[in-house]
Design a protein around this motif. Structure first.
Motif, short mmCIF file in Angstrom:
data_model
loop_
_atom_site.label_atom_id
_atom_site.label_comp_id
_atom_site.label_asym_id
_atom_site.label_seq_id
_atom_site.Cartn_x
_atom_site.Cartn_y
_atom_site.Cartn_z
N GLY A 45 1.93 -52.96 -36.91
CA GLY A 45 0.60 -53.03 -36.31
C GLY A 45 -0.50 -53.26 -37.34
O GLY A 45 -0.31 -53.04 -38.54
N ASP A 46 -1.65 -53.70 -36.87
CA ASP A 46 -2.80 -53.90 -37.75
C ASP A 46 -3.34 -52.55 -38.20
O ASP A 46 -3.27 -51.55 -37.47
N ILE A 47 -3.92 -52.51 -39.41
CA ILE A 47 -4.47 -51.27 -39.93
C ILE A 47 -5.91 -51.50 -40.36
O ILE A 47 -6.33 -52.64 -40.58
N LEU A 48 -6.67 -50.41 -40.47
CA LEU A 48 -8.05 -50.50 -40.90
C LEU A 48 -8.45 -49.28 -41.72
O LEU A 48 -7.76 -48.25 -41.70
N THR A 49 -9.52 -49.43 -42.46
CA THR A 49 -10.02 -48.31 -43.24
C THR A 49 -10.57 -47.24 -42.30
O THR A 49 -11.11 -47.54 -41.25
N LYS A 50 -10.43 -45.98 -42.70
CA LYS A 50 -10.99 -44.89 -41.91
C LYS A 50 -12.52 -44.96 -41.92
O LYS A 50 -13.17 -44.55 -40.97
N LYS A 51 -13.05 -45.51 -42.98
CA LYS A 51 -14.50 -45.60 -43.15
C LYS A 51 -15.00 -46.97 -42.71
O LYS A 51 -14.27 -47.96 -42.75
N THR A 52 -16.25 -47.03 -42.27
CA THR A 52 -16.88 -48.30 -41.93
C THR A 52 -17.88 -48.69 -43.02
O THR A 52 -18.39 -47.84 -43.74
N TYR A 53 -18.18 -49.99 -43.09
CA TYR A 53 -19.04 -50.52 -44.14
C TYR A 53 -20.02 -51.53 -43.53
O TYR A 53 -19.69 -52.25 -42.60
N ARG A 54 -21.21 -51.59 -44.12
CA ARG A 54 -22.22 -52.56 -43.70
C ARG A 54 -22.32 -53.69 -44.74
O ARG A 54 -21.87 -54.80 -44.51
N ASP A 55 -22.93 -53.41 -45.87
CA ASP A 55 -23.04 -54.37 -46.98
C ASP A 55 -22.12 -53.91 -48.10
O ASP A 55 -22.17 -52.74 -48.51
N PHE A 56 -21.31 -54.82 -48.61
CA PHE A 56 -20.29 -54.39 -49.56
C PHE A 56 -19.78 -55.57 -50.39
O PHE A 56 -19.97 -56.74 -50.06
N ASP A 57 -19.11 -55.20 -51.48
CA ASP A 57 -18.39 -56.14 -52.33
C ASP A 57 -16.94 -55.66 -52.33
O ASP A 57 -16.66 -54.53 -52.75
N LEU A 58 -16.03 -56.47 -51.83
CA LEU A 58 -14.62 -56.10 -51.69
C LEU A 58 -13.76 -57.01 -52.54
O LEU A 58 -13.93 -58.24 -52.50
N LYS A 59 -12.83 -56.43 -53.27
CA LYS A 59 -11.88 -57.21 -54.05
C LYS A 59 -10.47 -56.71 -53.75
O LYS A 59 -10.24 -55.51 -53.57
N LEU A 60 -9.54 -57.64 -53.70
CA LEU A 60 -8.14 -57.27 -53.50
C LEU A 60 -7.23 -58.42 -53.92
O LEU A 60 -7.69 -59.54 -54.15
N GLU A 61 -5.95 -58.11 -54.02
CA GLU A 61 -4.94 -59.13 -54.28
C GLU A 61 -3.90 -59.08 -53.17
O GLU A 61 -3.56 -58.00 -52.67
N TRP A 62 -3.39 -60.25 -52.79
CA TRP A 62 -2.35 -60.31 -51.76
C TRP A 62 -1.25 -61.28 -52.16
O TRP A 62 -1.45 -62.20 -52.93
N LYS A 63 -0.07 -61.01 -51.58
CA LYS A 63 1.09 -61.88 -51.79
C LYS A 63 1.84 -61.96 -50.46
O LYS A 63 2.20 -60.94 -49.89
N ILE A 64 2.07 -63.17 -50.00
CA ILE A 64 2.70 -63.36 -48.69
C ILE A 64 4.16 -63.77 -48.84
O ILE A 64 4.53 -64.44 -49.81
N SER A 65 4.97 -63.38 -47.88
CA SER A 65 6.38 -63.76 -47.87
C SER A 65 6.53 -65.22 -47.43
O SER A 65 5.58 -65.84 -46.93
#
Length: 231
Positions: free
Chosen positions: A75-95
């Protein structure tokens, strides 16, 4: 001589993969001072929960310092916290032949996490069947804004994404290339939505605040170095 050596070192460092100078899933002293927060520390997923649920599916796990959807059905997941204005960084790797997504401004008012959220696409651009439309390729705002080909990497490779949202101004970078620069709710945005699958989706991208979400599209996907700074 020192000046020459420093110049060489600078060139080498610029060419290093994003995040290599800091350990995975950790903040540098500078990031801490700037107010960055880890959304995944490499050990647990305590800042996340499943869509419309209090807990988190066991199919989403922390494995060897990576956030892993081990198989579809988590299932889809989400952060417990909500955000309005933000700077988000992450890395992903797909199968191989995989599909996933990163959601911003997600809420739980609709039947699905994508009912009102904006999605930055995660995809194996070469093998997945949803690769016929440019705005469906990785780094794109799904069905709205296509990412440039130079931002794409093959399945199995790590991709770096930055999503900056400030006063409805949305900017996205993938692997160092800007893929999106638009004002949500502006004239161009309205035109794009009108020509997309979302034209009749009531409430789409209307929220001022929302959760960060990650998609289970039935394929294994991996994330790490997920960090956010509220603006």
């Amino acid at each position: 001589m020192n000046r020459i050596l420093n110049s060489i070192l600078a060139v080498v460092l610029i060419g290093l993969p994003w995040g290599l100078c800091a350990q995975d899933n950790q903040l540098t002293e500078e990031e801490i001072e700037q107010g960055w927060e880890l959304l995944f520390d490499g050990h647990d997923l305590e800042k996340w929960r499943s869509f419309k649920k209090q807990g988190l599916s066991k199919k989403w796990q922390a494995v060897d310092g990576e956030m892993v959807l081990t198989e579809g059905g988590g299932g889809d997941i989400l952060t417990k916290k909500t955000y309005r204005d933000f700077d988000l960084k992450l890395e992903w790797k797909i199968s191989l032949a995989g599909n996933s997504g990163i959601f911003v401004l997600a809420d739980e008012l609709g039947s699905q996490i994508y009912s009102h959220a904006i999605e930055v696409q995660v995809l194996d651009n070469e093998r997945h069947a949803d690769n016929k439309v440019a705005s469906h390729l990785s780094g794109s705002i799904y069905d709205l804004i296509a990412s440039p080909k130079k931002s794409h990497r093959p399945a199995g490779a790590w991709n770096q994404v930055r999503i900056l949202l400030e006063q409805k101004h949305l900017q996205v970078w993938q692997n160092g290339y800007k893929t999106v620069d638009i004002l949500i709710g502006g004239e161009e945005w309205g035109r794009l939505v009108k020509n997309s699958k979302f034209r009749d989706w009531e409430g789409f991208a209307k929220g001022d605040t929302g959760h960060i979400g990650l998609q289970d599209h039935g394929d294994s996907v991996v994330f790490k170095n997920i960090k956010i700074k509220e603006i």
